[in-house]
Design an enzyme around this catalytic site. Sequence first.
Site, PDB file in Angstrom:
ATOM      1  N   GLU A 129       0.791  -2.710 -91.544  1.00  0.00           N
ATOM      2  CA  GLU A 129       0.738  -2.372 -90.228  1.00  0.00           C
ATOM      3  C   GLU A 129       1.044  -3.556 -89.378  1.00  0.00           C
ATOM      4  O   GLU A 129       0.864  -4.495 -89.258  1.00  0.00           O
ATOM      5  CB  GLU A 129      -0.997  -2.205 -90.104  1.00  0.00           C
ATOM      6  N   CYS A 166      -2.394  -5.104 -81.640  1.00  0.00           N
ATOM      7  CA  CYS A 166      -1.270  -4.198 -82.288  1.00  0.00           C
ATOM      8  C   CYS A 166      -1.293  -2.870 -81.016  1.00  0.00           C
ATOM      9  O   CYS A 166      -0.071  -2.109 -81.030  1.00  0.00           O
ATOM     10  CB  CYS A 166      -1.397  -3.871 -83.561  1.00  0.00           C
TER      11      CYS A 166
END
Length: 512
Positions: free
Chosen positions: A265, A299
């Site tokens: 990720e 993110c």
Amino acid sequence: MRTAEFSTTDGIRVRAESALTRCGVELAGFKGEAVTARTPITGAGLIGLRADTPADVDRAVETAQAAFRTWRTTPAPVRGALVKRLGELLTEHKQDVADLVTIEAGKIRSEALGEVQEMIDVCDFAVGLSRQLYGRTMPSERPGHRLMETWHPLGVVGVITAFNFPVAVWAWNTAVALVCGDTVVWKPSELTPLTALACSALLDRAITETGAPAGLNQVVLGGAEIGERLADSPQVPLISATGSTRMGRAVGPRVAARFGRTILELGGNNAAVVTPSADLDLVVNAAVFAAAGTAGQRCTTLRRLIVHETVADTVVERLTGAYGQLPIGDPFHDTTLVGPLVNETAGARMRASLDRAAAEGGTLCTGGERLLTEAAPDAHYLRPAIVRMPAQTAVVREETFAPILYVLTYRDLDEAIRLHNDVPQGLSSGIFTTDQREAERFLAADGADCGIVNVNIGTSGAEIGGAFGGEKETGGGRESGSDAWQAYMRRATNTVNYSGRVALAQGVNFSR
């Protein structure tokens, strides 16, 4: 900038030590000089900690592997009882863990509490999952045969986490891995070691109280070399790593070289499209939180706003006004909405990106300046910035982990989608529209190319029930909800012959 009653370094240190003690951490056993736990609130160091060595990583993996041999045959609902107890302890110590998140990551109080709640929620999800690790049966082409798939525990899972979600991402992985029958070795960010020690202590307590095997949970502290050692271990079949794309480029090939699995990720350069029919009140509220929340250090932070040319001036004017009202300062104050960047490096990168944007034709609408206070001279509080760009230039296509929102304009939806997709990253996206056709076009196979695609919602704030992750340079992995649990298990295809005779597939006859 809010400066009244600004937290002092000594006060923060006492608060951190108290939270650690309440969570069951015996801090004396971890003290040293190799790793310094610091706080971005004042920019000062708090507590010196020891660092693990590569040999310590090997021992942690061996301990977890030994525990796995017992844990893998423990019934899944019994494994769920451990995760249930962990969720209860997190609920009991929610304030303590949130304190540590604010202290080490600089998150405002509501976001820190929200992160711990996310941990509790994923524990609830995983407990239910412990009774739903379903296989399947398929019709066999051979009479008297049964064809099925079963799922089995995978082994030791290495979890590498980033500073910006220092505990939630660990919980996503650990809660699911534990109910799947795996054990966990956790390498937290060197910027957030205290949160890791607290969560590890709570899980160890849950292990003891539920009678689960000792050694299920291991934490290793240190820098990149510790993560590399974990990634290289042949006894760790799965590495789940969260961080930058640069980190993923280093971790992915190391694990692949030994035929291990990865859940990566990585970076996000998230965009939202604003159409002429959009509810602009909704746009402004969602964009401010998505772009400025966590000081742009998520993110899923909104980094690009692609606005139809007929409403662009209005949107920028309203956003600029909202940004001017954002309270910036000590994240422990309830009225603060934007806290500090994590360190000097993050501040320097933000200023460098703004300089590049200007050189590439951008116009700074608001923000970018560093806010100084005598109470925290070494901290890096920067006002969130909005920059109008004439095109999607090189700096716009890169991810700067800071509160910079680039505004681009478009004429038709096809152009907006092309702009949206024309970046290397593919994590989260959104469109604001009241036209169902526009929404469906954005959600279609030739629409947004991200792992998370929203309508009338910002790019941040994902729920644990859905699989989380992205495409392209974001890594392609999935964590948390939906069927993401399958990444933590191995699949076996089984054929049972109860016919009393040998029947080969595809009608092969080997008896002549």
